[in-house]
Design a protein around this motif. Structure first.
Motif, PDB file in Angstrom:
ATOM      1  N   ALA A 137      -1.844  26.038 -13.930  1.00  0.00           N
ATOM      2  CA  ALA A 137      -3.279  25.885 -14.180  1.00  0.00           C
ATOM      3  C   ALA A 137      -3.565  24.850 -15.251  1.00  0.00           C
ATOM      4  CB  ALA A 137      -3.885  27.230 -14.584  1.00  0.00           C
ATOM      5  N   GLN A 138      -2.562  24.477 -16.033  1.00  0.00           N
ATOM      6  CA  GLN A 138      -2.765  23.501 -17.103  1.00  0.00           C
ATOM      7  C   GLN A 138      -2.451  22.068 -16.679  1.00  0.00           C
ATOM      8  OE1 GLN A 138      -1.433  24.855 -21.107  1.00  0.00           O
ATOM      9  NE2 GLN A 138      -0.861  26.742 -20.065  1.00  0.00           N
ATOM     10  N   LEU A 139      -1.981  21.888 -15.451  1.00  0.00           N
ATOM     11  CA  LEU A 139      -1.801  20.547 -14.916  1.00  0.00           C
ATOM     12  C   LEU A 139      -3.146  20.032 -14.427  1.00  0.00           C
ATOM     13  CD1 LEU A 139       1.428  21.164 -12.792  1.00  0.00           C
ATOM     14  CD2 LEU A 139       1.294  20.343 -15.150  1.00  0.00           C
ATOM     15  N   ASP A 140      -3.253  18.721 -14.198  1.00  0.00           N
ATOM     16  CA  ASP A 140      -4.490  18.228 -13.593  1.00  0.00           C
ATOM     17  C   ASP A 140      -4.564  18.729 -12.159  1.00  0.00           C
ATOM     18  OD1 ASP A 140      -3.720  15.876 -11.592  1.00  0.00           O
ATOM     19  OD2 ASP A 140      -2.405  15.716 -13.330  1.00  0.00           O
ATOM     20  N   MET A 141      -5.786  18.824 -11.641  1.00  0.00           N
ATOM     21  CA  MET A 141      -5.996  19.494 -10.360  1.00  0.00           C
ATOM     22  C   MET A 141      -5.255  18.830  -9.216  1.00  0.00           C
ATOM     23  SD  MET A 141      -7.112  22.054  -8.864  1.00  0.00           S
ATOM     24  CE  MET A 141      -8.077  22.770 -10.177  1.00  0.00           C
ATOM     25  N   GLU A 142      -5.161  17.505  -9.238  1.00  0.00           N
ATOM     26  CA  GLU A 142      -4.457  16.817  -8.163  1.00  0.00           C
ATOM     27  C   GLU A 142      -2.982  17.226  -8.148  1.00  0.00           C
ATOM     28  OE1 GLU A 142      -5.634  14.637  -5.804  1.00  0.00           O
ATOM     29  OE2 GLU A 142      -7.623  15.172  -6.478  1.00  0.00           O
ATOM     30  N   SER A 143      -2.360  17.315  -9.315  1.00  0.00           N
ATOM     31  CA  SER A 143      -0.961  17.729  -9.394  1.00  0.00           C
ATOM     32  C   SER A 143      -0.796  19.171  -8.938  1.00  0.00           C
ATOM     33  CB  SER A 143      -0.432  17.570 -10.824  1.00  0.00           C
ATOM     34  OG  SER A 143      -0.425  16.217 -11.213  1.00  0.00           O
ATOM     35  N   THR A 144      -1.736  20.029  -9.323  1.00  0.00           N
ATOM     36  CA  THR A 144      -1.665  21.430  -8.933  1.00  0.00           C
ATOM     37  C   THR A 144      -1.776  21.588  -7.425  1.00  0.00           C
ATOM     38  OG1 THR A 144      -2.637  22.103 -11.042  1.00  0.00           O
ATOM     39  CG2 THR A 144      -2.722  23.698  -9.253  1.00  0.00           C
ATOM     40  N   GLU A 145      -2.746  20.883  -6.821  1.00  0.00           N
ATOM     41  CA  GLU A 145      -2.944  20.993  -5.376  1.00  0.00           C
ATOM     42  C   GLU A 145      -1.778  20.418  -4.585  1.00  0.00           C
ATOM     43  OE1 GLU A 145      -6.705  19.218  -4.566  1.00  0.00           O
ATOM     44  OE2 GLU A 145      -7.851  20.974  -5.217  1.00  0.00           O
ATOM     45  N   LEU A 146      -1.035  19.487  -5.181  1.00  0.00           N
ATOM     46  CA  LEU A 146       0.164  18.962  -4.540  1.00  0.00           C
ATOM     47  C   LEU A 146       1.364  19.867  -4.766  1.00  0.00           C
ATOM     48  CD1 LEU A 146      -0.057  15.142  -5.331  1.00  0.00           C
ATOM     49  CD2 LEU A 146      -0.067  16.159  -3.061  1.00  0.00           C
ATOM     50  N   THR A 154       0.830  -1.208   0.000  1.00  0.00           N
ATOM     51  CA  THR A 154       0.000   0.000   0.000  1.00  0.00           C
ATOM     52  C   THR A 154       0.856   1.247   0.000  1.00  0.00           C
ATOM     53  OG1 THR A 154      -1.737  -1.169   1.194  1.00  0.00           O
ATOM     54  CG2 THR A 154      -1.812   1.239   1.239  1.00  0.00           C
ATOM     55  N   LEU A 155       1.922   1.230   0.844  1.00  0.00           N
ATOM     56  CA  LEU A 155       2.813   2.381   0.919  1.00  0.00           C
ATOM     57  C   LEU A 155       3.513   2.623  -0.401  1.00  0.00           C
ATOM     58  CD1 LEU A 155       3.861   4.501   2.920  1.00  0.00           C
ATOM     59  CD2 LEU A 155       5.754   2.958   3.471  1.00  0.00           C
ATOM     60  N   ASP A 156       3.936   1.545  -1.054  1.00  0.00           N
ATOM     61  CA  ASP A 156       4.577   1.686  -2.367  1.00  0.00           C
ATOM     62  C   ASP A 156       3.602   2.283  -3.379  1.00  0.00           C
ATOM     63  OD1 ASP A 156       6.918   0.652  -1.410  1.00  0.00           O
ATOM     64  OD2 ASP A 156       6.529  -1.407  -2.111  1.00  0.00           O
ATOM     65  N   GLY A 157       2.354   1.861  -3.287  1.00  0.00           N
ATOM     66  CA  GLY A 157       1.362   2.414  -4.201  1.00  0.00           C
ATOM     67  C   GLY A 157       1.134   3.891  -3.984  1.00  0.00           C
ATOM     68  N   VAL A 158       1.104   4.308  -2.721  1.00  0.00           N
ATOM     69  CA  VAL A 158       0.929   5.728  -2.416  1.00  0.00           C
ATOM     70  C   VAL A 158       2.073   6.547  -2.993  1.00  0.00           C
ATOM     71  CG1 VAL A 158       0.876   7.433  -0.562  1.00  0.00           C
ATOM     72  CG2 VAL A 158      -0.465   5.320  -0.367  1.00  0.00           C
ATOM     73  N   PHE A 159       3.313   6.079  -2.769  1.00  0.00           N
ATOM     74  CA  PHE A 159       4.471   6.817  -3.261  1.00  0.00           C
ATOM     75  C   PHE A 159       4.525   6.832  -4.790  1.00  0.00           C
ATOM     76  CE2 PHE A 159       6.285   6.168   1.052  1.00  0.00           C
ATOM     77  CZ  PHE A 159       6.571   7.500   1.317  1.00  0.00           C
ATOM     78  N   SER A 160       4.115   5.728  -5.429  1.00  0.00           N
ATOM     79  CA  SER A 160       4.121   5.710  -6.886  1.00  0.00           C
ATOM     80  C   SER A 160       3.101   6.688  -7.450  1.00  0.00           C
ATOM     81  CB  SER A 160       3.841   4.296  -7.401  1.00  0.00           C
ATOM     82  OG  SER A 160       2.534   3.879  -7.029  1.00  0.00           O
ATOM     83  N   LYS A 161       1.928   6.772  -6.821  1.00  0.00           N
ATOM     84  CA  LYS A 161       0.931   7.740  -7.267  1.00  0.00           C
ATOM     85  C   LYS A 161       1.400   9.161  -7.028  1.00  0.00           C
ATOM     86  CE  LYS A 161      -2.913   4.591  -6.360  1.00  0.00           C
ATOM     87  NZ  LYS A 161      -4.045   4.306  -5.467  1.00  0.00           N
ATOM     88  N   LEU A 162       2.058   9.375  -5.884  1.00  0.00           N
ATOM     89  CA  LEU A 162       2.573  10.702  -5.577  1.00  0.00           C
ATOM     90  C   LEU A 162       3.624  11.114  -6.590  1.00  0.00           C
ATOM     91  CD1 LEU A 162       2.472  13.056  -3.548  1.00  0.00           C
ATOM     92  CD2 LEU A 162       4.314  11.926  -2.287  1.00  0.00           C
ATOM     93  N   GLU A 163       4.489  10.181  -6.952  1.00  0.00           N
ATOM     94  CA  GLU A 163       5.531  10.475  -7.937  1.00  0.00           C
ATOM     95  C   GLU A 163       4.924  10.769  -9.302  1.00  0.00           C
ATOM     96  OE1 GLU A 163       9.022  11.051  -9.950  1.00  0.00           O
ATOM     97  OE2 GLU A 163       8.618  11.025  -7.797  1.00  0.00           O
ATOM     98  N   GLY A 164       3.837  10.071  -9.615  1.00  0.00           N
ATOM     99  CA  GLY A 164       3.214  10.313 -10.908  1.00  0.00           C
ATOM    100  C   GLY A 164       2.566  11.678 -10.999  1.00  0.00           C
ATOM    101  N   LEU A 219       3.254  14.412  -8.706  1.00  0.00           N
ATOM    102  CA  LEU A 219       4.107  15.495  -8.239  1.00  0.00           C
ATOM    103  C   LEU A 219       5.518  15.288  -8.770  1.00  0.00           C
ATOM    104  CD1 LEU A 219       4.419  18.022  -6.531  1.00  0.00           C
ATOM    105  CD2 LEU A 219       4.948  16.573  -4.571  1.00  0.00           C
ATOM    106  N   LYS A 220       5.850  15.971  -9.822  1.00  0.00           N
ATOM    107  CA  LYS A 220       7.186  15.915 -10.389  1.00  0.00           C
ATOM    108  C   LYS A 220       7.992  17.097  -9.872  1.00  0.00           C
ATOM    109  CE  LYS A 220       5.518  13.589 -14.554  1.00  0.00           C
ATOM    110  NZ  LYS A 220       5.399  13.630 -16.020  1.00  0.00           N
ATOM    111  N   VAL A 221       9.292  16.880  -9.734  1.00  0.00           N
ATOM    112  CA  VAL A 221      10.156  17.908  -9.156  1.00  0.00           C
ATOM    113  C   VAL A 221      10.067  19.200  -9.951  1.00  0.00           C
ATOM    114  CG1 VAL A 221      12.544  18.501  -8.622  1.00  0.00           C
ATOM    115  CG2 VAL A 221      11.712  16.194  -8.167  1.00  0.00           C
ATOM    116  N   ARG A 222       9.934  19.117 -11.257  1.00  0.00           N
ATOM    117  CA  ARG A 222       9.901  20.329 -12.081  1.00  0.00           C
ATOM    118  C   ARG A 222       8.705  21.204 -11.760  1.00  0.00           C
ATOM    119  NH1 ARG A 222       8.636  15.974 -15.962  1.00  0.00           N
ATOM    120  NH2 ARG A 222      10.884  15.740 -16.005  1.00  0.00           N
ATOM    121  N   TYR A 223       7.628  20.619 -11.212  1.00  0.00           N
ATOM    122  CA  TYR A 223       6.450  21.417 -10.893  1.00  0.00           C
ATOM    123  C   TYR A 223       6.670  22.308  -9.669  1.00  0.00           C
ATOM    124  CZ  TYR A 223       4.083  18.087 -13.993  1.00  0.00           C
ATOM    125  OH  TYR A 223       3.717  17.306 -15.069  1.00  0.00           O
TER     126      TYR A 223
END
Length: 510
Positions: free
Chosen positions: A139-148, A8-18, A20-24
C-alpha cells in the motif's frame, strides 16, 4: 519505422522495470507456500489426497492464521510507522519452522501430536503476520507499481504448479520451507525501498478527503461488508470442495494439476484486463464474474464425472485467484486514498477469507459421509449453496462508498475552486473564471474528445482534471500516481489532441 517501434518497445520495458521490481512480487511466494503446503505432496508425500483436509495439522494452522490475521491487522494498524525489521524476520522464520515441523511429524510418532500443534501454531501466526505486513508494504508503493506487482506476483503460483508436485520428498520439503523465507527477504527489501522514497509509513496514507467529506467511517462499513462476502464465498467453496467426491481425480488422471494451472492463468488474465480497462476498479463490479464462476462450480457438484470435477476445480481456482488478488489490491487502493488503514484492512479481508475456508472445510468434512449416503444429497447441497451464495450478494449491494466519496470531494473542489478557509484548493489552477464552463459540459466535451481521439480510460480521467486547470502535482495527489506516470499520460494526451501547451488544451473547452 522498425527503429521507432524498437525504441517504443524499449521505453515500455524500461518503464515497466522502473515500476515493477522483482522484490515487489514477494507475496507470490507466500501464495506458493500455501499451495505447496496444503495442495501438493511436496511436504507430505505419504498422505492420501492432495486436498487440505488430508493433513491433520491444517485445522490447527487454519485456526491460528485467522486469529493472527485479525490480531496483526489490529496491532500493526495502530502503529504510526512501519514495523521493526525483526517482526518481518520472525514472521518468515516462524512460517518456515512450522512447515519443517509438520514434515517431521509423520517420522516421529511419539511426538506427532505435539509437532502437529507446534507446526500449526507457527505456520498460522507466521503466515498471517507476513500477509498483513505485505498488505501494508504494498500500500505504500505508488499505485501503478501496486497494480502491476500484485497480479504479477500470482504468476509465481503458476511456476509452483509446474514444479512443487513433482519434487521428491526431501527436495519438496526444502523447496516449500524456503518459500516463506524468500518472501520474507523480498518484504525486507520492499520496506527498504519505501524508506528510501521518504514515505513516512502507514500514517502518511491516512490523509483526509478532499472537499471536507469524511470517508474512513463509510469505508470501514464497506470493508466489513467485503469481509462478510469473502467469508461467505470461501465458506461455499470450502464446503463444496470438502463434499465433492474424487477432487483429486484430475491430478491423478493427467499427471499434472491442470485445473490449478488453467484456473490460475485465466484468473490472472481476467483480473489484469479488469485493472487495465477499468478507470476506477470496484470490488462489486469485479465480483460479478467471480460470482458466476462460484455458482457454476456449485452446480457441477452432483456430477462425479472426471470432466465435471475438472471443470468445477478450474472454476474454483479462477474464483480463488481473482478473490485472493483483488482482496489485497482493493485494500491497497483504499489505503492509498486514505479510506482504510492498510494493515487493518488486510487483516479484516484476509481474516474473513481464511475464516470462511476454515468453516467451510470443517463443516463439509463433518457432513460429507451423510451427504454422500443420501440419494439426492449432492443435488440438495449444490442447490442450497447456490441459493445461499446468491442471497449473500445482498450484503454487498454496490461498492461506491470509497470511490464516490472521493469523486464527490474532487468534483466539489473543481466546481467551487476553494477550500473551507476560502483559499484556492490547487496552487496550479488557472486564474478564476467568473463564468466557468459548467461541469456537465466539460464532462461531455471530455467524453467526445476521448472517443474521437482514442484516449484510454486513465487518459480520459486525467483530461478531466486538465480541462479544469488542475496541475500535475494535484492530479498525482488525487489519483495516487507517480510523477512519471502522470507526466507520461499528459504527454500522450497532448499528442493525441495535437496540442502543445496547457492553454491550447484549455482552448478546446471554450
Amino acid at each position: 519505422m522498425a527503429q521507432r517501434e524498437a525504441k517504443t518497445l524499449d521505453g515500455v520495458f524500461s518503464k515497466l522495470e522502473g515500476r515493477l521490481k522483482v522484490r515487489y512480487l514477494g507475496i507470490g511466494f507466500l501464495w506458493a507456500w500455501i499451495y505447496g503446503s496444503y495442495e501438493t505432496f511436496a511436504v507430505y508425500p505419504e498422505r492420501a489426497g492432495v486436498g487440505i483436509n488430508a493433513d491433520p495439522s491444517w485445522v490447527v494452522s487454519a485456526s491460528a492464521v485467522v486469529i493472527a490475521l485479525f490480531a496483526a491487522g489490529a496491532l500493526l494498524g495502530r502503529r504510526t510507522g512501519n514495523p521493526p525489521r525483526w517482526v518481518v524476520v520472525a514472521a518468515g522464520a516462524a512460517t518456515a519452522l512450522g512447515t519443517a515441523l509438520s514434515a517431521l511429524a509423520p517420522a516421529c510418532p511419539p511426538l506427532g501430536t505435539s509437532l502437529i500443534w507446534a507446526s500449526g501454531i507457527c505456520t498460522g501466526i507466521g503466515s498471517g503476520t507476513l500477509y498483513v505486513l505485505w498488505g501494508q508494504a504494498l500500500a505504500q508503493l505508488d499505485m501503478e507499481s501496486t497494480e502491476l506487482a500484485i497480479p504479477a506476483a500470482s504468476t509465481i503460483i503458476i511456476a509452483s504448479v509446474l514444479v512443487l508436485p513433482y519434487l521428491p520428498a526431501p527436495l519438496g520439503t526444502i523447496a516449500t520451507v524456503s518459500l516463506p523465507l524468500i518472501s520474507c527477504l523480498m518484504l525486507w527489501l520492499t520496506y527498504r525501498d519505501v524508506a528510501r522514497t521518504g514515505n513516512a509509513g502507514p500514517a502518511a496514507l491516512e490523509r483526509p478527503a478532499q472537499g471536507g467529506i469524511a470517508r474512513p467511517a463509510a469505508a470501514s462499513a464497506t470493508f466489513a461488508r467485503m469481509g462478510a462476502l469473502l467469508f461467505i464465498a470461501y465458506a461455499v467453496l470450502g464446503f463444496s470442495g470438502a463434499v465433492q467426491p474424487d477432487t483429486d481425480a484430475p491430478f491423478f488422471a493427467f499427471g499434472i494439476d491442470w485445473p490449478t494451472l488453467i484456473g490460475s492463468c485465466c484468473g490472472i488474465g481476467l483480473l489484469a484486463c479488469f485493472i487495465v480497462y477499468t478507470v476506477r476498479p470496484r470490488f462489486d463490479a469485479l465480483f460479478r464474474p467471480i460470482a458466476v464462476a462460484i455458482c457454476a462450480a456449485c452446480a457441477l457438484l452432483p456430477w462425479a464425472d472426471l470432466w465435471a470435477v475438472f471443470l468445477a476445480e478450474t472454476l474454483t481456482t479462477i474464483a480463488d485467484t481473482m478473490l485472493t488478488i483483488s482482496a489485497v489490491l482493493f485494500v491497497a487502493q483504499a489505503a492509498k486514498r486514505g479510506a482504510m488503514n492498510a494493515a487493518l484492512g488486510t487483516g479484516i479481508a484476509q481474516g474473513s477469507l481464511q475464516l470462511g475456508v476454515l468453516v467451510g472445510n470443517v463443516a463439509g468434512g463433518m457432513g460429507a459421509e451423510a451427504i454422500a449416503a443420501a440419494p439426492t444429497g449432492l443435488f440438495t447441497v449444490a442447490l442450497g449453496l447456490a441459493v445461499f451464495f446468491s442471497l449473500a450478494w445482498l450484503l454487498y449491494p454496490a461498492d461506491r462508498t470509497i470511490a464516490t466519496a472521493g469523486m464527490a470531494g474532487r468534483r466539489l473542489a473543481m466546481q467551487v475552486g476553494t477550500g473551507a478557509d476560502g483559499a484556492a484548493t490547487d496552487a496550479g489552477a488557472i486564474g478564476a473564471d467568473p463564468h466557468p464552463v459548467s461541469d456537465s459540459t466539460t464532462d461531455e466535451r471530455c467524453r467526445m474528445l476521448a472517443e474521437s481521439r482514442g484516449l484510454s480510460g486513465r487518459e480520459a480521467e486525467i483530461l478531466g482534471y486538465l480541462a479544469r486547470g488542475r496541475s500535475q502535482p494535484y492530479i498525482r495527489d488525487e489519483l495516487v500516481l507517480s510523477k512519471n506516470t502522470v507526466a507520461t499520460h499528459v504527454k500522450h494526451i497532448y499528442q493525441k489532441l495535437d496540442v502543445h501547451s496547457r492553454q491550447e488544451l484549455l482552448d478546446l473547452f471554450e
